[in-house]
Design a protein around this motif. Structure first.
Motif, PDB file in Angstrom:
ATOM      1  N   ILE A 172     -18.937  -9.687   3.843  1.00 41.66           N
ATOM      2  CA  ILE A 172     -19.020  -8.512   3.524  1.00 41.66           C
ATOM      3  C   ILE A 172     -18.881  -7.864   1.978  1.00 41.66           C
ATOM      4  CG2 ILE A 172     -18.007  -6.004   3.969  1.00 41.66           C
ATOM      5  CD1 ILE A 172     -17.299  -7.169   6.836  1.00 41.66           C
ATOM      6  N   ALA A 173     -18.044  -8.690   1.460  1.00 40.96           N
ATOM      7  CA  ALA A 173     -17.267  -8.344   0.335  1.00 40.96           C
ATOM      8  C   ALA A 173     -18.228  -8.952  -0.840  1.00 40.96           C
ATOM      9  CB  ALA A 173     -15.942  -8.701  -0.065  1.00 40.96           C
ATOM     10  N   LEU A 174     -18.296 -10.253  -0.890  1.00 44.02           N
ATOM     11  CA  LEU A 174     -19.045 -10.836  -2.134  1.00 44.02           C
ATOM     12  C   LEU A 174     -20.398 -10.496  -2.130  1.00 44.02           C
ATOM     13  CD1 LEU A 174     -17.399 -14.520  -1.805  1.00 44.02           C
ATOM     14  CD2 LEU A 174     -16.853 -12.732  -3.157  1.00 44.02           C
ATOM     15  N   PRO A 175     -21.359 -10.406  -1.368  1.00 47.85           N
ATOM     16  CA  PRO A 175     -22.768  -9.978  -1.609  1.00 47.85           C
ATOM     17  C   PRO A 175     -22.754  -8.695  -2.036  1.00 47.85           C
ATOM     18  CG  PRO A 175     -22.793 -10.932   0.658  1.00 47.85           C
ATOM     19  CD  PRO A 175     -21.302 -10.943   0.149  1.00 47.85           C
ATOM     20  N   MET A 176     -21.751  -7.447  -1.533  1.00 43.90           N
ATOM     21  CA  MET A 176     -21.745  -6.423  -2.197  1.00 43.90           C
ATOM     22  C   MET A 176     -21.361  -6.188  -3.719  1.00 43.90           C
ATOM     23  SD  MET A 176     -22.121  -3.393  -1.743  1.00 43.90           S
ATOM     24  CE  MET A 176     -22.435  -3.101   0.046  1.00 43.90           C
ATOM     25  N   TRP A 177     -20.398  -6.972  -3.953  1.00 43.06           N
ATOM     26  CA  TRP A 177     -20.087  -7.262  -5.338  1.00 43.06           C
ATOM     27  C   TRP A 177     -21.349  -7.851  -6.278  1.00 43.06           C
ATOM     28  CZ3 TRP A 177     -15.823  -5.264  -7.788  1.00 43.06           C
ATOM     29  CH2 TRP A 177     -14.721  -4.889  -7.064  1.00 43.06           C
ATOM     30  N   HIS A 178     -21.882  -8.771  -5.590  1.00 47.76           N
ATOM     31  CA  HIS A 178     -23.297  -9.064  -6.339  1.00 47.76           C
ATOM     32  C   HIS A 178     -24.336  -8.008  -6.439  1.00 47.76           C
ATOM     33  CE1 HIS A 178     -26.341 -11.989  -7.230  1.00 47.76           C
ATOM     34  NE2 HIS A 178     -27.297 -11.531  -6.518  1.00 47.76           N
ATOM     35  N   ALA A 179     -24.489  -7.364  -5.365  1.00 43.13           N
ATOM     36  CA  ALA A 179     -25.533  -6.336  -5.361  1.00 43.13           C
ATOM     37  C   ALA A 179     -25.231  -5.240  -6.520  1.00 43.13           C
ATOM     38  CB  ALA A 179     -25.755  -5.670  -4.135  1.00 43.13           C
ATOM     39  N   MET A 180     -23.920  -4.778  -6.234  1.00 38.89           N
ATOM     40  CA  MET A 180     -23.555  -3.860  -7.118  1.00 38.89           C
ATOM     41  C   MET A 180     -23.628  -4.055  -8.784  1.00 38.89           C
ATOM     42  SD  MET A 180     -23.712  -1.353  -5.080  1.00 38.89           S
ATOM     43  CE  MET A 180     -23.275  -0.010  -6.296  1.00 38.89           C
ATOM     44  N   HIS A 181     -22.954  -5.245  -8.907  1.00 41.37           N
ATOM     45  CA  HIS A 181     -23.204  -5.874 -10.301  1.00 41.37           C
ATOM     46  C   HIS A 181     -24.593  -5.747 -10.708  1.00 41.37           C
ATOM     47  CE1 HIS A 181     -21.666  -7.949 -13.867  1.00 41.37           C
ATOM     48  NE2 HIS A 181     -23.050  -8.443 -14.102  1.00 41.37           N
ATOM     49  N   ARG A 182     -25.554  -6.118 -10.055  1.00 40.46           N
ATOM     50  CA  ARG A 182     -27.221  -6.135 -10.168  1.00 40.46           C
ATOM     51  C   ARG A 182     -27.516  -4.500 -10.508  1.00 40.46           C
ATOM     52  NH1 ARG A 182     -30.706  -9.785 -10.274  1.00 40.46           N
ATOM     53  NH2 ARG A 182     -30.102 -12.020  -9.575  1.00 40.46           N
ATOM     54  N   VAL A 183     -27.032  -3.720  -9.737  1.00 45.07           N
ATOM     55  CA  VAL A 183     -27.460  -2.321  -9.754  1.00 45.07           C
ATOM     56  C   VAL A 183     -26.971  -1.772 -11.021  1.00 45.07           C
ATOM     57  CG1 VAL A 183     -26.807  -0.130  -8.967  1.00 45.07           C
ATOM     58  CG2 VAL A 183     -27.641  -1.728  -7.378  1.00 45.07           C
ATOM     59  N   HIS A 184     -25.904  -1.994 -11.389  1.00 45.74           N
ATOM     60  CA  HIS A 184     -25.111  -1.628 -12.881  1.00 45.74           C
ATOM     61  C   HIS A 184     -25.754  -2.065 -13.950  1.00 45.74           C
ATOM     62  CE1 HIS A 184     -22.220  -0.715 -15.892  1.00 45.74           C
ATOM     63  NE2 HIS A 184     -22.098  -2.214 -16.271  1.00 45.74           N
ATOM     64  N   HIS A 185     -26.106  -3.436 -13.847  1.00 46.62           N
ATOM     65  CA  HIS A 185     -27.051  -3.992 -15.153  1.00 46.62           C
ATOM     66  C   HIS A 185     -28.439  -3.528 -14.881  1.00 46.62           C
ATOM     67  CE1 HIS A 185     -23.978  -6.052 -17.278  1.00 46.62           C
ATOM     68  NE2 HIS A 185     -23.331  -6.295 -16.054  1.00 46.62           N
ATOM     69  N   GLY A 186     -28.995  -3.255 -13.764  1.00 49.26           N
ATOM     70  CA  GLY A 186     -30.463  -2.894 -13.558  1.00 49.26           C
ATOM     71  C   GLY A 186     -30.559  -1.497 -14.171  1.00 49.26           C
ATOM     72  N   MET A 187     -29.569  -0.583 -13.953  1.00 54.16           N
ATOM     73  CA  MET A 187     -29.634   0.587 -14.565  1.00 54.16           C
ATOM     74  C   MET A 187     -29.813   0.565 -16.012  1.00 54.16           C
ATOM     75  SD  MET A 187     -27.110   3.013 -12.103  1.00 54.16           S
ATOM     76  CE  MET A 187     -25.932   2.490 -12.720  1.00 54.16           C
ATOM     77  N   HIS A 188     -29.004  -0.228 -16.698  1.00 52.27           N
ATOM     78  CA  HIS A 188     -29.039  -0.381 -18.049  1.00 52.27           C
ATOM     79  C   HIS A 188     -30.315  -0.939 -18.544  1.00 52.27           C
ATOM     80  CE1 HIS A 188     -27.425  -1.312 -22.114  1.00 52.27           C
ATOM     81  NE2 HIS A 188     -28.104  -2.336 -22.006  1.00 52.27           N
ATOM     82  N   ASP A 189     -31.159  -1.840 -17.732  1.00 53.31           N
ATOM     83  CA  ASP A 189     -32.307  -2.418 -18.214  1.00 53.31           C
ATOM     84  C   ASP A 189     -33.209  -1.377 -17.910  1.00 53.31           C
ATOM     85  OD1 ASP A 189     -31.129  -4.943 -18.532  1.00 53.31           O
ATOM     86  OD2 ASP A 189     -31.732  -5.701 -16.813  1.00 53.31           O
ATOM     87  N   LEU A 190     -33.092  -0.446 -17.010  1.00 58.33           N
ATOM     88  CA  LEU A 190     -34.108   0.554 -16.930  1.00 58.33           C
ATOM     89  C   LEU A 190     -33.928   1.847 -17.920  1.00 58.33           C
ATOM     90  CD1 LEU A 190     -34.353   0.790 -13.088  1.00 58.33           C
ATOM     91  CD2 LEU A 190     -36.144  -0.126 -14.634  1.00 58.33           C
ATOM     92  N   LYS A 191     -33.209   1.637 -18.658  1.00 67.01           N
ATOM     93  CA  LYS A 191     -32.665   2.730 -19.755  1.00 67.01           C
ATOM     94  C   LYS A 191     -31.950   3.885 -19.139  1.00 67.01           C
ATOM     95  CE  LYS A 191     -35.041   0.399 -23.082  1.00 67.01           C
ATOM     96  NZ  LYS A 191     -34.528  -0.704 -23.309  1.00 67.01           N
ATOM     97  N   ILE A 192     -31.344   3.696 -18.092  1.00 64.22           N
ATOM     98  CA  ILE A 192     -30.443   4.395 -17.432  1.00 64.22           C
ATOM     99  C   ILE A 192     -29.127   4.522 -17.820  1.00 64.22           C
ATOM    100  CG2 ILE A 192     -29.736   5.845 -15.282  1.00 64.22           C
ATOM    101  CD1 ILE A 192     -32.202   4.835 -14.161  1.00 64.22           C
ATOM    102  N   HIS A 193     -28.646   4.894 -18.909  1.00 67.54           N
ATOM    103  CA  HIS A 193     -27.302   4.505 -19.336  1.00 67.54           C
ATOM    104  C   HIS A 193     -26.185   5.465 -18.805  1.00 67.54           C
ATOM    105  CE1 HIS A 193     -29.177   1.796 -21.930  1.00 67.54           C
ATOM    106  NE2 HIS A 193     -29.891   2.696 -22.364  1.00 67.54           N
ATOM    107  N   THR A 194     -25.592   5.053 -17.806  1.00 69.97           N
ATOM    108  CA  THR A 194     -24.294   5.567 -17.033  1.00 69.97           C
ATOM    109  C   THR A 194     -23.100   5.523 -17.848  1.00 69.97           C
ATOM    110  OG1 THR A 194     -24.054   3.976 -15.570  1.00 69.97           O
ATOM    111  CG2 THR A 194     -25.715   5.820 -15.028  1.00 69.97           C
ATOM    112  N   GLY A 195     -22.915   4.449 -18.821  1.00 69.30           N
ATOM    113  CA  GLY A 195     -21.601   4.075 -19.340  1.00 69.30           C
ATOM    114  C   GLY A 195     -20.617   3.663 -18.546  1.00 69.30           C
ATOM    115  N   THR A 196     -19.473   4.061 -18.699  1.00 69.89           N
ATOM    116  CA  THR A 196     -18.117   3.812 -17.934  1.00 69.89           C
ATOM    117  C   THR A 196     -18.290   4.466 -16.577  1.00 69.89           C
ATOM    118  OG1 THR A 196     -16.942   3.745 -20.113  1.00 69.89           O
ATOM    119  CG2 THR A 196     -15.804   3.772 -18.013  1.00 69.89           C
ATOM    120  N   ILE A 197     -18.827   5.614 -16.248  1.00 69.27           N
ATOM    121  CA  ILE A 197     -18.638   6.319 -15.271  1.00 69.27           C
ATOM    122  C   ILE A 197     -19.626   5.407 -14.228  1.00 69.27           C
ATOM    123  CG2 ILE A 197     -19.553   8.253 -13.982  1.00 69.27           C
ATOM    124  CD1 ILE A 197     -18.726  10.051 -16.374  1.00 69.27           C
TER     125      ILE A 197
END
Length: 121
Positions: free
Chosen positions: A72-97
């Motif tokens: 349950i946990a490890l794939p979720m950490w993987h996916a949310m790390h991808r989401v976090h860096h994917g938003m940055h790649d798409l120029k959606i800079h959410t910063g620390t929040i």
């Protein structure tokens, strides 16, 4: 010039969870899906080997509990790390929040997995 006083970073923690989750998802999730999702329904593996008592014994055993939590946990950490860096790649800079939101969701799913196992014991 080499910086002799580099700034501390928390990225190694997130990258290690990302790597562990990606490895788990790539290596063990397909086998789990194959066995539970295909081989049992097709009758290749006897359904009696996956009855309630055996499943409960597996989940309440230490290794089974760790397997469920990691599944349950490890794939979720993987996916949310991808989401976090994917938003940055798409120029959606959410910063620390955005970082806190992504990793809080992963932590929540980890907690849910742990609570699930604790409630079964």
């Amino acid at each position: 010039m080499i910086n002799t006083q580099p700034k501390r970073s928390d990225e190694p923690i997130w990258w290690s969870l990302f790597g562990a989750g990606g490895t788990w998802f790539a290596m063990l999730s397909p086998i789990t899906i194959l066995v539970i999702g295909l081989l049992v329904p097709l009758g290749v593996i006897d359904k009696a080997s996956f009855d309630y008592d055996r499943a409960r014994f597996f989940v309440t055993h230490l290794f089974g509990a760790l397997f469920i939590i990691a599944s349950i946990a490890l794939p979720m950490w993987h996916a949310m790390h991808r989401v976090h860096h994917g938003m940055h790649d798409l120029k959606i800079h959410t910063g620390t929040i955005g970082k806190i939101a992504c990793y809080a969701i992963s932590a929540l799913f980890t907690l849910i997995g742990v609570l699930f196992i604790i409630l079964l014991w």
